[in-house]
Design a protein around this motif. Structure first.
Motif, short mmCIF file in Angstrom:
data_model
loop_
_atom_site.label_atom_id
_atom_site.label_comp_id
_atom_site.label_asym_id
_atom_site.label_seq_id
_atom_site.Cartn_x
_atom_site.Cartn_y
_atom_site.Cartn_z
N GLY A 231 0.69 -13.39 15.64
CA GLY A 231 0.64 -14.83 15.90
C GLY A 231 0.63 -15.70 14.67
N ASP A 232 0.30 -15.13 13.48
CA ASP A 232 0.28 -15.92 12.25
C ASP A 232 1.55 -15.70 11.42
N ALA A 233 2.58 -15.15 12.03
CA ALA A 233 3.82 -14.84 11.30
C ALA A 233 4.36 -16.07 10.59
N TYR A 234 4.95 -15.85 9.41
CA TYR A 234 5.55 -16.93 8.65
C TYR A 234 6.69 -16.36 7.80
N LEU A 235 7.44 -17.21 7.15
CA LEU A 235 8.60 -16.80 6.36
C LEU A 235 8.25 -16.76 4.88
N SER A 236 8.47 -15.62 4.25
CA SER A 236 8.30 -15.53 2.81
C SER A 236 8.87 -14.20 2.34
N HIS A 237 8.58 -13.86 1.10
CA HIS A 237 9.10 -12.61 0.54
C HIS A 237 8.44 -11.41 1.22
N PRO A 238 9.20 -10.36 1.57
CA PRO A 238 8.61 -9.23 2.30
C PRO A 238 7.48 -8.52 1.57
N ALA A 239 7.45 -8.57 0.25
CA ALA A 239 6.38 -7.87 -0.48
C ALA A 239 4.99 -8.41 -0.15
N LEU A 240 4.92 -9.65 0.33
CA LEU A 240 3.60 -10.23 0.61
C LEU A 240 2.89 -9.55 1.76
N ASP A 241 3.62 -8.90 2.65
CA ASP A 241 2.98 -8.18 3.75
C ASP A 241 2.31 -6.89 3.27
N LEU A 242 2.53 -6.50 2.03
CA LEU A 242 2.00 -5.24 1.53
C LEU A 242 0.78 -5.44 0.63
N ARG A 243 0.23 -6.65 0.60
CA ARG A 243 -0.85 -6.97 -0.33
C ARG A 243 -2.20 -7.15 0.35
N ARG A 244 -2.27 -7.03 1.68
CA ARG A 244 -3.43 -7.52 2.40
C ARG A 244 -4.60 -6.54 2.47
N TRP A 245 -4.49 -5.40 1.82
CA TRP A 245 -5.60 -4.43 1.83
C TRP A 245 -6.49 -4.67 0.62
N ASP A 246 -7.79 -4.49 0.81
CA ASP A 246 -8.74 -4.80 -0.25
C ASP A 246 -8.64 -3.81 -1.41
N ARG A 247 -8.45 -2.53 -1.11
CA ARG A 247 -8.37 -1.51 -2.14
C ARG A 247 -6.93 -1.36 -2.61
N HIS A 248 -6.75 -1.32 -3.93
CA HIS A 248 -5.38 -1.21 -4.44
C HIS A 248 -4.74 0.12 -4.05
N ALA A 249 -5.55 1.15 -3.96
CA ALA A 249 -4.99 2.45 -3.54
C ALA A 249 -4.40 2.35 -2.14
N ASP A 250 -4.98 1.52 -1.29
CA ASP A 250 -4.43 1.32 0.05
C ASP A 250 -3.09 0.58 -0.02
N ARG A 251 -3.00 -0.41 -0.89
CA ARG A 251 -1.74 -1.14 -1.04
C ARG A 251 -0.64 -0.19 -1.52
N VAL A 252 -1.00 0.70 -2.44
CA VAL A 252 -0.02 1.66 -2.95
C VAL A 252 0.46 2.59 -1.83
N ALA A 253 -0.47 3.02 -0.96
CA ALA A 253 -0.10 3.90 0.15
C ALA A 253 0.85 3.20 1.12
N VAL A 254 0.61 1.93 1.38
CA VAL A 254 1.52 1.16 2.25
C VAL A 254 2.89 1.05 1.58
N LEU A 255 2.89 0.76 0.28
CA LEU A 255 4.16 0.65 -0.45
C LEU A 255 4.93 1.97 -0.40
N GLU A 256 4.25 3.08 -0.57
CA GLU A 256 4.93 4.38 -0.54
C GLU A 256 5.62 4.61 0.80
N GLY A 257 4.94 4.30 1.90
CA GLY A 257 5.56 4.43 3.22
C GLY A 257 6.73 3.49 3.39
#
Length: 346
Positions: A268-294
């Protein structure tokens, strides 16, 4: 409708970035539907609805009624009138989910919309008493499992679940965007420089707060200088797609028994921007890296994508550091991640 800071219509060519929320109807009655009404609305699209099992208000802006039905486990989602904001839209979410349901290949693990509409209903206010009001609602299927924030998983199981999330986001971002862009329902980046505006304004506010704390000394330069240098690397004009907005632990579902990824909810909060921004929302950087790898396993990304991802992650770390500067262990860890991301950019 009163517009929020820098929020404009889709045809103006001006910025569509929403910098802060405004709740236009803060004094409105917080409607609570009785079970009979919920079942009546559900049966318009799922005749086998039997009972309301529970009500979930953890999302804040929405109230979700969990319904048992012959068609399966369903959700009736309504917006709470006093928490309505430009950023959130049930109509936008329904369109986005229907768009995803029409994609070729295996169905995405997201809710399936059975119906969306509006109705004038009698309801009771949170303080008691009967009121008549128009409500907007969506009837959708319920993703199995539970939110990751309530399921303690770590190690390989956590990385696997986050990798699956990344693959889902890659398909969402890779879908045809024209029906979404032309709908006029999606706020977001519309003008050159909007990506920088979106990231720089909140990060600079956090940097000023951080500068007033001892934790600022953990960084190789002032927080404000760090933000200015980081956003200089952002491209002026970029690819824009419809983003989930917050694919974090609250909205990522897993099987509580084995930690396997089961789906993604709440668009419901969808918006238009660069796709990389959807991969930043995890608090731990290791989690962000895991999302990026997938995400990268599901499809290639270019150098610009990686540059935006690094800047977004760096600013996310700085913002988190500003929010908890007194956490000595956590502050040092975040400062280390920030310096590592700076070296990657060098």
């Amino acid at each position: 409708m009163k517009k929020t800071d820098r929020e404009t219509g889709p045809s103006t060519g001006e910025s569509g970035v929403i910098l802060r929320d405004q709740y236009e109807h803060a004094g409105a009655t917080d409607l609570v539907l009785d079970d009979g009404l919920v079942l009546e609305l559900t049966r318009r699209y799922a005749p086998g609805a039997r009972a309301v099992d529970s009500v979930d208000e953890t999302g804040g802006e929405a109230r979700a009624y969990m319904v048992a039905a012959a068609e399966g486990r369903l959700v009736v989602k309504t917006q709470r009138p006093h928490r309505r904001r430009v950023r959130t839209s049930l109509e936008r979410e329904a369109l986005f989910l229907r768009h995803q349901a029409a994609l070729a290949g295996n169905p995405l693990p997201v809710p399936r919309v059975l119906g969306h509409g509006r109705a004038t209903v009698p309801a009771k206010g949170a303080a008691g008493g009967q009121v008549d009001a128009e409500i907007e609602y969506t009837v959708m299927t319920r993703v199995p499992g539970d939110a990751m924030q309530r399921v303690p998983i770590d190690g390989a199981a956590r990385r696997a679940a986050l990798g699956e999330l990344g693959a889902v986001l890659r398909r969402v971002h890779g879908a045809s965007q024209e029906p979404l862009l032309s709908s006029g329902l999606f706020p977001g980046d519309r003008a050159p420089g909007d990506l920088r505006l979106r990231l720089e304004a909140p990060a600079m506010e956090a940097a000023r707060k951080l500068s007033a704390t001892p934790a600022a000394a953990l960084l190789p330069e002032s927080p404000e200088a760090l933000v200015r240098r980081a956003v200089e690397e952002l491209p002026e004009d970029t690819t824009r797609v419809a983003l989930h907005s917050n694919p974090s632990a609250m909205h990522t579902f897993v099987d509580p028994d084995n930690g396997a990824f089961t789906g993604l909810i709440d668009f419901g909060d969808a918006y238009l921007s660069h796709p990389a921004l959807d991969l930043r929302r995890w608090d731990r950087h290791a989690d962000r890296v895991a999302v990026l790898e997938g995400y990268r396993r599901a499809g290639p990304v270019d150098a610009v994508f990686m540059r935006v991802w690094r800047v977004a992650c760096l600013l996310a770390e700085l913002t988190a550091l500003a929010a908890a500067p007194a956490d000595a262990g956590g502050a040092k860890e975040r400062a280390t991640v920030i310096q590592s991301l700076m070296k990657e950019r060098a």
